[in-house]
Write an enzyme that holds these catalytic residues in place. Sequence first.
Site, PDB file in Angstrom:
ATOM      1  N   THR A 101      11.178   4.462   5.985  1.00  0.00           N
ATOM      2  CA  THR A 101      10.039   4.814   6.854  1.00  0.00           C
ATOM      3  C   THR A 101       9.301   3.530   7.261  1.00  0.00           C
ATOM      4  OG1 THR A 101       8.613   5.144   4.923  1.00  0.00           O
ATOM      5  CG2 THR A 101       9.670   7.107   5.843  1.00  0.00           C
ATOM      6  N   SER A 102       9.963   2.360   7.103  1.00  0.00           N
ATOM      7  CA  SER A 102       9.237   1.106   7.365  1.00  0.00           C
ATOM      8  C   SER A 102       9.535   0.537   8.746  1.00  0.00           C
ATOM      9  CB  SER A 102       9.537   0.101   6.268  1.00  0.00           C
ATOM     10  OG  SER A 102       8.836   0.487   5.098  1.00  0.00           O
ATOM     11  N   HIS A 108       9.748   8.271  14.186  1.00  0.00           N
ATOM     12  CA  HIS A 108       8.604   7.400  13.877  1.00  0.00           C
ATOM     13  C   HIS A 108       7.296   8.197  13.832  1.00  0.00           C
ATOM     14  CE1 HIS A 108       7.530   2.886  13.915  1.00  0.00           C
ATOM     15  NE2 HIS A 108       6.580   3.545  13.288  1.00  0.00           N
ATOM     16  N   GLU A 116      15.162   1.803  18.213  1.00  0.00           N
ATOM     17  CA  GLU A 116      14.341   2.969  18.588  1.00  0.00           C
ATOM     18  C   GLU A 116      13.546   2.763  19.874  1.00  0.00           C
ATOM     19  OE1 GLU A 116      11.836   2.997  14.942  1.00  0.00           O
ATOM     20  OE2 GLU A 116      10.130   2.867  16.295  1.00  0.00           O
ATOM     21  N   ASP A 172       9.631  -6.468  -5.554  1.00  0.00           N
ATOM     22  CA  ASP A 172       8.685  -7.043  -4.592  1.00  0.00           C
ATOM     23  C   ASP A 172       8.657  -8.549  -4.799  1.00  0.00           C
ATOM     24  OD1 ASP A 172       6.097  -7.861  -3.270  1.00  0.00           O
ATOM     25  OD2 ASP A 172       5.962  -5.707  -2.944  1.00  0.00           O
ATOM     26  N   PRO A 223       7.601  -5.045   5.033  1.00  0.00           N
ATOM     27  CA  PRO A 223       7.465  -5.298   6.472  1.00  0.00           C
ATOM     28  C   PRO A 223       8.769  -5.891   7.007  1.00  0.00           C
ATOM     29  CG  PRO A 223       6.163  -6.877   5.193  1.00  0.00           C
ATOM     30  CD  PRO A 223       6.843  -5.989   4.206  1.00  0.00           C
ATOM     31  N   ASP A 254      12.845   7.420   9.386  1.00  0.00           N
ATOM     32  CA  ASP A 254      11.764   7.673  10.344  1.00  0.00           C
ATOM     33  C   ASP A 254      11.720   6.567  11.382  1.00  0.00           C
ATOM     34  OD1 ASP A 254       9.422   9.194  11.208  1.00  0.00           O
ATOM     35  OD2 ASP A 254       8.261   7.433  10.605  1.00  0.00           O
ATOM     36  N   LYS A 264       0.818  -1.212   0.000  1.00  0.00           N
ATOM     37  CA  LYS A 264       0.000   0.000   0.000  1.00  0.00           C
ATOM     38  C   LYS A 264       0.857   1.269   0.000  1.00  0.00           C
ATOM     39  CE  LYS A 264      -2.053  -1.877   3.584  1.00  0.00           C
ATOM     40  NZ  LYS A 264      -1.682  -3.288   3.415  1.00  0.00           N
ATOM     41  N   ILE A 265       1.871   1.299   0.873  1.00  0.00           N
ATOM     42  CA  ILE A 265       2.671   2.526   1.029  1.00  0.00           C
ATOM     43  C   ILE A 265       3.679   2.667  -0.118  1.00  0.00           C
ATOM     44  CG2 ILE A 265       4.319   3.721   2.525  1.00  0.00           C
ATOM     45  CD1 ILE A 265       2.857   2.272   4.910  1.00  0.00           C
TER      46      ILE A 265
HETATM   47  P1  NAI Z   1       1.940  -3.947   2.764  1.00  0.00           P
HETATM   48  O1  NAI Z   1       1.758  -5.257   3.443  1.00  0.00           O
HETATM   49  O2  NAI Z   1       0.776  -3.322   2.064  1.00  0.00           O
HETATM   50  O3  NAI Z   1       3.145  -4.064   1.701  1.00  0.00           O
HETATM   51  C1  NAI Z   1       4.356  -4.679   1.960  1.00  0.00           C
HETATM   52  C2  NAI Z   1       4.933  -5.151   0.629  1.00  0.00           C
HETATM   53  O4  NAI Z   1       6.247  -5.675   0.855  1.00  0.00           O
HETATM   54  C3  NAI Z   1       4.126  -6.277  -0.032  1.00  0.00           C
HETATM   55  O5  NAI Z   1       3.838  -5.944  -1.369  1.00  0.00           O
HETATM   56  C4  NAI Z   1       5.043  -7.493   0.078  1.00  0.00           C
HETATM   57  O6  NAI Z   1       4.881  -8.402  -1.004  1.00  0.00           O
HETATM   58  C5  NAI Z   1       6.409  -6.824   0.045  1.00  0.00           C
HETATM   59  N1  NAI Z   1       7.474  -7.673   0.577  1.00  0.00           N
HETATM   60  C6  NAI Z   1       7.451  -8.508   1.645  1.00  0.00           C
HETATM   61  N2  NAI Z   1       8.634  -9.116   1.793  1.00  0.00           N
HETATM   62  C7  NAI Z   1       9.439  -8.648   0.800  1.00  0.00           C
HETATM   63  C8  NAI Z   1      10.790  -8.895   0.434  1.00  0.00           C
HETATM   64  N3  NAI Z   1      11.538  -9.784   1.109  1.00  0.00           N
HETATM   65  N4  NAI Z   1      11.293  -8.237  -0.653  1.00  0.00           N
HETATM   66  C9  NAI Z   1      10.517  -7.369  -1.358  1.00  0.00           C
HETATM   67  N5  NAI Z   1       9.237  -7.093  -1.043  1.00  0.00           N
HETATM   68  C10 NAI Z   1       8.700  -7.722   0.016  1.00  0.00           C
HETATM   69  O7  NAI Z   1       2.548  -2.975   3.874  1.00  0.00           O
HETATM   70  P2  NAI Z   1       2.418  -1.378   3.960  1.00  0.00           P
HETATM   71  O8  NAI Z   1       1.143  -1.018   4.623  1.00  0.00           O
HETATM   72  O9  NAI Z   1       2.744  -0.803   2.634  1.00  0.00           O
HETATM   73  O10 NAI Z   1       3.588  -1.058   5.018  1.00  0.00           O
HETATM   74  C11 NAI Z   1       4.952  -1.141   4.659  1.00  0.00           C
HETATM   75  C12 NAI Z   1       5.819  -0.899   5.881  1.00  0.00           C
HETATM   76  O11 NAI Z   1       5.570   0.391   6.445  1.00  0.00           O
HETATM   77  C13 NAI Z   1       5.640  -1.897   7.041  1.00  0.00           C
HETATM   78  O12 NAI Z   1       6.926  -2.276   7.485  1.00  0.00           O
HETATM   79  C14 NAI Z   1       5.019  -1.088   8.136  1.00  0.00           C
HETATM   80  O13 NAI Z   1       5.392  -1.608   9.387  1.00  0.00           O
HETATM   81  C15 NAI Z   1       5.612   0.282   7.861  1.00  0.00           C
HETATM   82  N6  NAI Z   1       4.837   1.390   8.436  1.00  0.00           N
HETATM   83  C16 NAI Z   1       5.513   2.450   9.008  1.00  0.00           C
HETATM   84  C17 NAI Z   1       4.808   3.519   9.553  1.00  0.00           C
HETATM   85  C18 NAI Z   1       5.506   4.704  10.156  1.00  0.00           C
HETATM   86  O14 NAI Z   1       4.853   5.500  10.859  1.00  0.00           O
HETATM   87  N7  NAI Z   1       6.783   4.916   9.930  1.00  0.00           N
HETATM   88  C19 NAI Z   1       3.337   3.515   9.570  1.00  0.00           C
HETATM   89  C20 NAI Z   1       2.738   2.387   8.881  1.00  0.00           C
HETATM   90  C21 NAI Z   1       3.466   1.366   8.352  1.00  0.00           C
END
Ligand code: NAI
Length: 331
Positions: free
Chosen positions: A233-234, A296, A264, A174, A207, A259, A154-155
Amino acid sequence: MITAALYDAKPYDREYFPAAGGTDITWRFQEFRLTADTAATAAGAAAVVAFVNDRLDRPCLEKLAAAGIRHVALRSAGFNHIDLPAAKALGLAVTRVPAYSPHAVAEHTVALLLTLNRKIHRAYNRVREHNFSLAGLVGFDVHGKTVGIIGTGKIGRLTAQIFRGFGARVLAADVTPDSAWAAAHGITYAPRDEVLATADIVSLHTPLTPETHHLINAGTLARMKPGACLVNTSRGKLIDTAALIAALKSRQLGGVALDVYEEEEGVFFEDLSGVVLQDDELSRLLTFPNVLITSHQAFLTHEALTEIARVTAENVRRGARGEAFLAGTQL
Ligand code: NAI
């Protein structure tokens, strides 16, 4: 009346959760983090509401179960901080907020990159000191550069689309590529190593899993394009901090915006301005002029907080009534 114990409570939680809880939920705000040592304080609550730096390991979950808790509601998208098999074995239901505002995180990612590249953080301080010199503030056009997006969930997708708006070329990696989405936005998938080797800007959006832990390490940093900028930012543990510092010192990396940070927990979200910082790697990172760190806060928008509180409150309500949780939120 339903009681929910909310840990690592921030001032904004005290604003958004009561608004979402209405008249049927009482929030027991606790400023300390939820760990095995503090879990007994949950007694009497129907659910616990946990944040990203609460430590929901097996000992903590066992204490929650012993205190009569049946539902752990994570008020985050990430869930790497909970031992899910242990929760399942103990009969604890676990929910999260999978997509409160991917826009908030994607927009913060781009804000960090632009700030780092155009040195806005340094310019802001200079101008406040009446130093109007431009020396050392040269950046580069994002237009025409290659942006590497690792993780197109999503992000990552929104971040990629924003960079396309700048006229950048976007290369993505991905484990489950979506070629229809990529074609619709003029984005190309490539193997991860090729993305890392080609991109002028690399942004991490996967993730934290055993496979992505230290995704950026001495080996991958050495294969990156010299002078590239890295944005994370992940999750902090996607990057090996010691290797990152070495790549900054050798100038292999042009700049880093974070971030999230590997260690942290216990530091981010806290006011430590009067305290001696004990983390030498974080201290070192903060000395580089080409490192930008936020604590964060990528999720921290009005829209995201409203949605996090709405989804969490509704799941707390449903859990207490024994009803099914909101679709897609149960882990
Ligand atoms: P999502 O689940 O929608 O997307 C994650 C993507 O990563 C998926 O397309 C998945 O196939 C891919 N992926 C998984 N393992 C992989 C690998 N080994 N190599 C390549 N791609 C891989 O997750 P979303 O919602 O986009 O979140 C992404 C990250 O952002 C998460 O780590 C989440 O914890 C972090 N996050 C950080 C925030 C902040 O405030 N800094 C707030 C919200 C989320």
